[in-house]
Design a protein around this motif. Structure first.
Motif, PDB file in Angstrom:
ATOM      1  N   TYR A  29     -23.618 -22.249  -1.112  1.00 28.88           N
ATOM      2  CA  TYR A  29     -22.458 -22.554  -1.950  1.00 28.88           C
ATOM      3  C   TYR A  29     -21.596 -23.654  -1.317  1.00 28.88           C
ATOM      4  CZ  TYR A  29     -23.072 -18.551  -5.142  1.00 28.88           C
ATOM      5  OH  TYR A  29     -23.526 -17.673  -6.092  1.00 28.88           O
ATOM      6  N   TYR A  30     -21.353 -23.553  -0.014  1.00 30.13           N
ATOM      7  CA  TYR A  30     -20.538 -24.565   0.673  1.00 30.13           C
ATOM      8  C   TYR A  30     -21.191 -25.949   0.595  1.00 30.13           C
ATOM      9  CZ  TYR A  30     -17.638 -20.924   2.923  1.00 30.13           C
ATOM     10  OH  TYR A  30     -16.777 -19.886   3.190  1.00 30.13           O
ATOM     11  N   GLN A  31     -22.495 -26.003   0.819  1.00 27.48           N
ATOM     12  CA  GLN A  31     -23.196 -27.293   0.811  1.00 27.48           C
ATOM     13  C   GLN A  31     -23.180 -27.911  -0.588  1.00 27.48           C
ATOM     14  OE1 GLN A  31     -26.939 -26.044   2.548  1.00 27.48           O
ATOM     15  NE2 GLN A  31     -26.364 -26.824   4.575  1.00 27.48           N
ATOM     16  N   ASP A  32     -23.362 -27.067  -1.609  1.00 26.52           N
ATOM     17  CA  ASP A  32     -23.300 -27.574  -2.994  1.00 26.52           C
ATOM     18  C   ASP A  32     -21.907 -28.127  -3.300  1.00 26.52           C
ATOM     19  OD1 ASP A  32     -25.915 -26.853  -3.371  1.00 26.52           O
ATOM     20  OD2 ASP A  32     -25.473 -25.042  -4.541  1.00 26.52           O
ATOM     21  N   ALA A  33     -20.889 -27.407  -2.845  1.00 26.75           N
ATOM     22  CA  ALA A  33     -19.516 -27.862  -3.080  1.00 26.75           C
ATOM     23  C   ALA A  33     -19.241 -29.167  -2.346  1.00 26.75           C
ATOM     24  CB  ALA A  33     -18.527 -26.784  -2.621  1.00 26.75           C
ATOM     25  N   LEU A  34     -19.714 -29.263  -1.105  1.00 22.88           N
ATOM     26  CA  LEU A  34     -19.499 -30.476  -0.315  1.00 22.88           C
ATOM     27  C   LEU A  34     -20.121 -31.688  -0.998  1.00 22.88           C
ATOM     28  CD1 LEU A  34     -18.448 -31.770   2.293  1.00 22.88           C
ATOM     29  CD2 LEU A  34     -20.632 -31.190   3.385  1.00 22.88           C
ATOM     30  N   GLU A  35     -21.280 -31.495  -1.586  1.00 21.87           N
ATOM     31  CA  GLU A  35     -21.955 -32.595  -2.298  1.00 21.87           C
ATOM     32  C   GLU A  35     -21.102 -33.082  -3.467  1.00 21.87           C
ATOM     33  OE1 GLU A  35     -26.076 -33.291  -4.854  1.00 21.87           O
ATOM     34  OE2 GLU A  35     -25.966 -31.654  -3.393  1.00 21.87           O
ATOM     35  N   VAL A  36     -20.521 -32.137  -4.215  1.00 20.25           N
ATOM     36  CA  VAL A  36     -19.671 -32.504  -5.356  1.00 20.25           C
ATOM     37  C   VAL A  36     -18.418 -33.235  -4.882  1.00 20.25           C
ATOM     38  CG1 VAL A  36     -18.313 -31.644  -7.301  1.00 20.25           C
ATOM     39  CG2 VAL A  36     -20.511 -30.593  -6.765  1.00 20.25           C
ATOM     40  N   TYR A  37     -17.762 -32.698  -3.854  1.00 24.44           N
ATOM     41  CA  TYR A  37     -16.546 -33.329  -3.335  1.00 24.44           C
ATOM     42  C   TYR A  37     -16.824 -34.761  -2.865  1.00 24.44           C
ATOM     43  CZ  TYR A  37     -13.946 -28.891  -3.244  1.00 24.44           C
ATOM     44  OH  TYR A  37     -13.291 -27.741  -3.583  1.00 24.44           O
ATOM     45  N   THR A  38     -17.960 -34.948  -2.196  1.00 26.65           N
ATOM     46  CA  THR A  38     -18.307 -36.279  -1.688  1.00 26.65           C
ATOM     47  C   THR A  38     -18.538 -37.244  -2.840  1.00 26.65           C
ATOM     48  OG1 THR A  38     -19.324 -35.258   0.263  1.00 26.65           O
ATOM     49  CG2 THR A  38     -19.875 -37.559  -0.183  1.00 26.65           C
ATOM     50  N   GLU A  39     -19.278 -36.788  -3.872  1.00 28.60           N
ATOM     51  CA  GLU A  39     -19.554 -37.634  -5.043  1.00 28.60           C
ATOM     52  C   GLU A  39     -18.260 -38.013  -5.755  1.00 28.60           C
ATOM     53  OE1 GLU A  39     -22.177 -35.494  -7.577  1.00 28.60           O
ATOM     54  OE2 GLU A  39     -23.907 -35.679  -6.253  1.00 28.60           O
ATOM     55  N   ALA A  40     -17.336 -37.046  -5.822  1.00 31.55           N
ATOM     56  CA  ALA A  40     -16.092 -37.265  -6.564  1.00 31.55           C
ATOM     57  C   ALA A  40     -15.034 -38.006  -5.751  1.00 31.55           C
ATOM     58  CB  ALA A  40     -15.523 -35.923  -7.030  1.00 31.55           C
ATOM     59  N   GLY A  41     -15.312 -38.261  -4.474  1.00 37.76           N
ATOM     60  CA  GLY A  41     -14.345 -38.945  -3.628  1.00 37.76           C
ATOM     61  C   GLY A  41     -13.147 -38.089  -3.291  1.00 37.76           C
ATOM     62  N   ASN A  42     -13.315 -36.754  -3.277  1.00 33.60           N
ATOM     63  CA  ASN A  42     -12.224 -35.842  -2.972  1.00 33.60           C
ATOM     64  C   ASN A  42     -12.233 -35.534  -1.475  1.00 33.60           C
ATOM     65  OD1 ASN A  42     -10.789 -33.216  -2.595  1.00 33.60           O
ATOM     66  ND2 ASN A  42     -10.468 -33.442  -4.786  1.00 33.60           N
ATOM     67  N   THR A  43     -11.514 -36.345  -0.720  1.00 35.88           N
ATOM     68  CA  THR A  43     -11.520 -36.226   0.739  1.00 35.88           C
ATOM     69  C   THR A  43     -10.985 -34.878   1.202  1.00 35.88           C
ATOM     70  OG1 THR A  43     -11.097 -38.606   0.818  1.00 35.88           O
ATOM     71  CG2 THR A  43     -10.836 -37.393   2.872  1.00 35.88           C
ATOM     72  N   LEU A  44      -9.936 -34.398   0.518  1.00 35.36           N
ATOM     73  CA  LEU A  44      -9.358 -33.116   0.906  1.00 35.36           C
ATOM     74  C   LEU A  44     -10.385 -31.995   0.758  1.00 35.36           C
ATOM     75  CD1 LEU A  44      -6.806 -31.670   1.843  1.00 35.36           C
ATOM     76  CD2 LEU A  44      -6.172 -31.384  -0.561  1.00 35.36           C
ATOM     77  N   GLY A  45     -11.101 -31.980  -0.355  1.00 29.43           N
ATOM     78  CA  GLY A  45     -12.140 -30.970  -0.550  1.00 29.43           C
ATOM     79  C   GLY A  45     -13.238 -31.087   0.491  1.00 29.43           C
ATOM     80  N   GLU A  46     -13.593 -32.334   0.828  1.00 34.00           N
ATOM     81  CA  GLU A  46     -14.618 -32.559   1.858  1.00 34.00           C
ATOM     82  C   GLU A  46     -14.212 -31.948   3.190  1.00 34.00           C
ATOM     83  OE1 GLU A  46     -16.954 -36.392   2.295  1.00 34.00           O
ATOM     84  OE2 GLU A  46     -15.275 -37.059   1.057  1.00 34.00           O
ATOM     85  N   LEU A  47     -13.008 -32.278   3.649  1.00 27.48           N
ATOM     86  CA  LEU A  47     -12.601 -31.830   4.991  1.00 27.48           C
ATOM     87  C   LEU A  47     -12.436 -30.309   5.039  1.00 27.48           C
ATOM     88  CD1 LEU A  47      -9.277 -31.100   5.412  1.00 27.48           C
ATOM     89  CD2 LEU A  47      -9.119 -33.502   4.760  1.00 27.48           C
ATOM     90  N   GLN A  48     -11.948 -29.718   3.954  1.00 25.92           N
ATOM     91  CA  GLN A  48     -11.800 -28.263   3.931  1.00 25.92           C
ATOM     92  C   GLN A  48     -13.158 -27.575   3.991  1.00 25.92           C
ATOM     93  OE1 GLN A  48      -9.546 -28.016   0.276  1.00 25.92           O
ATOM     94  NE2 GLN A  48      -7.613 -27.706   1.357  1.00 25.92           N
ATOM     95  N   THR A  49     -14.117 -28.097   3.224  1.00 26.41           N
ATOM     96  CA  THR A  49     -15.440 -27.478   3.178  1.00 26.41           C
ATOM     97  C   THR A  49     -16.184 -27.690   4.488  1.00 26.41           C
ATOM     98  OG1 THR A  49     -15.461 -27.973   0.809  1.00 26.41           O
ATOM     99  CG2 THR A  49     -17.529 -27.256   1.784  1.00 26.41           C
ATOM    100  N   MET A  50     -15.992 -28.851   5.116  1.00 25.80           N
ATOM    101  CA  MET A  50     -16.616 -29.078   6.421  1.00 25.80           C
ATOM    102  C   MET A  50     -16.086 -28.096   7.467  1.00 25.80           C
ATOM    103  SD  MET A  50     -16.922 -33.196   6.721  1.00 25.80           S
ATOM    104  CE  MET A  50     -18.161 -34.084   5.786  1.00 25.80           C
ATOM    105  N   GLY A  51     -14.773 -27.807   7.392  1.00 24.51           N
ATOM    106  CA  GLY A  51     -14.209 -26.812   8.298  1.00 24.51           C
ATOM    107  C   GLY A  51     -14.855 -25.454   8.095  1.00 24.51           C
TER     108      GLY A  51
END
Length: 642
Positions: A490-512
């Motif tokens: 689930y985290y990896q799928d979400a990270l892919e979406v955040y990266t595609e959408a350019g949502n840096t905040l979502g990226e950094l939260q999911t990476m944490g």
């Protein structure tokens, strides 16, 4: 076309269709002719059609209609000695040949029908014929004759005659055979017919089609009028792809009109609609370019309100892409500008966006104050859609303050309002937030139910960011219930979406989160990569409520590998940040880590100081079992030192 419009989000699989085998192609020929075919004739058709079933059908019909294919005692055979190069080499060539052999009246009816679209009603066709002063009953008979000849298909829908072209290529070929001037006349008649037809005139989805007909007829004023109606419909129904296409056409048409204040206002309005659709599609680069262009236009026109409106949109985009410091500057500037106007709705929107920003930066009480003021404004103005969003924001503010029952109350009110206003976009977000509260309350089944409903709705609407948020929360839920493999997925799928959408905040939260999960799974190397990458992104966004937690996680990992100096540097930053934003859990974790590092270095007095500071904080809070373990661990280690 006169049918429904294209879905907002197209879900599809690409299927590569291979040419038919000869035996299957032969079966089509025999079924069409209902008796045997001479082998030489069949081989000629098979070779020329190359396994394309539609080509086979049209070739057989063309040969029969032209008299080249006749039935004899031996079976169906060619009446003349045709060579390969005398047969049409394309489906379009066959179709043109067949259409040209029609009588003048039937050909005219087919070409006229092609302007109506791939499918159309008998009622619409008759209205067009009346506008052209043609006999409607005679023309309807001609359509049915075209059905018998295989050009059209006829069905009854709720007692209404309905027609469709046998194949889209048939329609396209007929349409392209029209002279341009005749085509424009027919588009004008079709647009008028659609306006007259009571079954379509008041339907919002038809506005797109009527606008297209007026545009093709050369009447741009009418096209603009109907496109503006179409945009309202697309906005209300979250038809983002269609809305974006309509707004692009509308901007072009308005730009080509003679200059006037009306033109300026209409153009600005159309550009804002386009920005809204780009926002929903998370096409951030285009969205940012458009907003900056609008700022330039506003400055050039000296229109202060336009400038404030654009800054409100820009600030919102910066919040959702994680550019929090920029967002704060943009929104604060816009709020100051708004003080000199009496535009309460605009102020309310700015406060609503500021409340989200405050929440992301850990300024919880400020977020709640802004949201409550915005709610009061929108309840006065009667804007139910924005009221729904603000109710959701208030729920989130209460959630951040650990006041879960109040959060659920506001979320539930927002969800009820989203039903009444049919605002499915907000509903998807709200359902996801309600799932978070149920998870916090330990009601895991209810949490999963709300998450899955939100996920389904967000995917239907193409709301990618909301989809990613739900995926993260499903991961958190599975981690609580011990299913680590699905958590990671689930985290990896979400990270892919955040990266595609350019949502840096979502990226950094999911990476944490992926970093902490990697620690639990014993992969310290991967964990450190995730933590450091998350912190790199933090620098781009400005401080957020997640930075202290990630710094604490990295500190624990550095301490584990005896890198105490770097660990001490990181945890001091974490403590400062957690105190600034009021995140008590993170502050307690930082103090525990500081005490542990002090003991690792043999500094009992310093460790004791951190231990006392933890106890002071916990006097005002219910003791979490985790911190009780931390306190016991530190106390034992201090006691063991002489």
């Amino acid at each position: 076309m006169t049918g429904g419009i294209i879905p907002t989000r197209i879900n599809y699989n690409i299927l590569k269709l291979m040419p038919l085998q000869d035996e299957d192609s032969s079966l089509i020929i025999r079924n069409m002719l209902t008796s045997a075919v001479v082998p030489e004739t069949e081989n000629l058709i098979l070779y020329q059609s190359r396994g394309n079933p539609f080509f086979i059908e049209e070739m057989v019909l063309d040969l029969v209609e032209s008299g080249y294919l006749i039935e004899s005692s031996e079976g169906w055979r060619l009446s003349v000695d045709l060579t390969f190069n005398l047969l049409p080499s394309s489906v379009t060539g066959l179709l043109r040949s067949r259409i040209d052999r029609l009588s003048r009246e039937l050909k005219q009816a087919l070409l006229r029908a092609s302007v109506l679209g791939s499918d159309f009603t008998g009622t619409l066709y008759k209205i067009v014929c009346r506008i052209l002063d043609e006999n409607t009953e005679t023309e309807l008979i001609r359509l049915k004759e075209l059905c018998r000849k295989g050009f059209l298909q006829h069905t009854k829908r709720q007692r209404e005659d309905s027609f469709s072209f046998h194949h889209v290529l048939t329609r396209d070929t007929a349409y392209n055979m029209l002279l341009i001037q005749n085509r424009m006349v027919l588009h004008k008649c079709t647009a008028k017919a659609l306006e007259i037809d009571s079954s379509t005139a008041d339907r919002g989805d038809m506005a797109v089609i009527i606008a297209d007909h007026w545009s093709r007829a050369g009447n741009v004023d009418k096209a603009i009028t109907w496109s503006r109606k179409a945009l309202v419909y697309c906005e209300r129904n979250f038809l983002t792809e269609e809305g974006l296409a309509v707004s692009k056409n509308l901007i072009q048409w308005i730009s080509e009109q003679p200059g006037s204040s009306f033109k300026d206002n209409a153009l600005f309005e159309a550009m804002l609609k386009k920005e809204n659709f780009l926002d929903q599609l998370t096409r951030r680069e285009e969205q940012e370019q458009l907003l900056n262009h609008l700022l330039t236009i506003s400055a050039g026109k000296g229109h202060e309100r336009w400038s404030t409106v654009v800054k409100e949109r820009l600030g919102r985009m910066q919040v959702f892409t994680g550019k929090l410091e920029q967002a704060r500057e943009t929104l604060e500037t816009a709020l100051k500008e708004c003080e000199y106007s009496n535009d309460m709705e605009l102020r309310g929107s700015l406060l609503a966006n500021m409340s989200i920003l405050c929440l992301k930066q850990g300024r919880k009480e400020e977020s709640l104050v802004n949201s409550l003021e915005a709610l009061e404004i929108f309840r006065r103005t009667g804007n139910k859609n924005i009221e729904c969003m603000v109710l959701n924001n208030i729920g989130s503010a209460y959630w951040s303050l650990n006041r879960y029952e109040q959060a659920l109350e506001f979320y539930s009110t927002a969800e009820e309002l989203s039903h009444k206003t049919r605002n499915r976009w907000y509903q998807g977000n709200i359902l996801g937030n309600m799932g978070i509260i149920y998870k916090k309350l330990g009601q895991f089944d209810l949490a999963r139910e709300h998450y899955m409903n939100a996920l389904t709705l967000n995917r239907e609407l193409g709301n990618r960011l909301a989809e990613a948020h739900v995926l993260v929360n499903l991961g958190i839920l599975d981690s609580v219930t011990g299913n680590m493999n699905s958590t990671k997925r689930y985290y990896q799928d979400a990270l892919e979406v955040y990266t595609e959408a350019g949502n840096t905040l979502g990226e950094l939260q999911t990476m944490g989160k992926l970093g902490r999960l990697s620690v639990e799974q014993g992969d310290d190397t991967a964990a450190e990569v995730y933590f450091r990458k998350s912190l790199e992104l933090q620098e781009q966004t400005g401080h957020t409520g997640d930075e202290a937690e990630t710094l604490n996680s990295l500190t624990a990992l550095l301490r584990k590998t005896d890198r105490l100096d770097e660990a001490l540097e990181k945890v001091k930053i974490a403590l400062k940040l957690s105190k600034e934003i009021g995140y008590t859990d993170d502050e307690l974790n930082s103090l525990f880590l500081l005490a542990s590092i002090a003991l690792d270095k043999g500094n009992k007095e310093e460790a004791l100081d951190f231990f006392h500071r933890m106890n002071e904080i916990l006097e005002d809070f219910e003791l979490d079992p985790q911190f009780e373990l931390h306190l016991n661990e530190i106390e034992k280690r201090i006691s063991s030192l002489t």
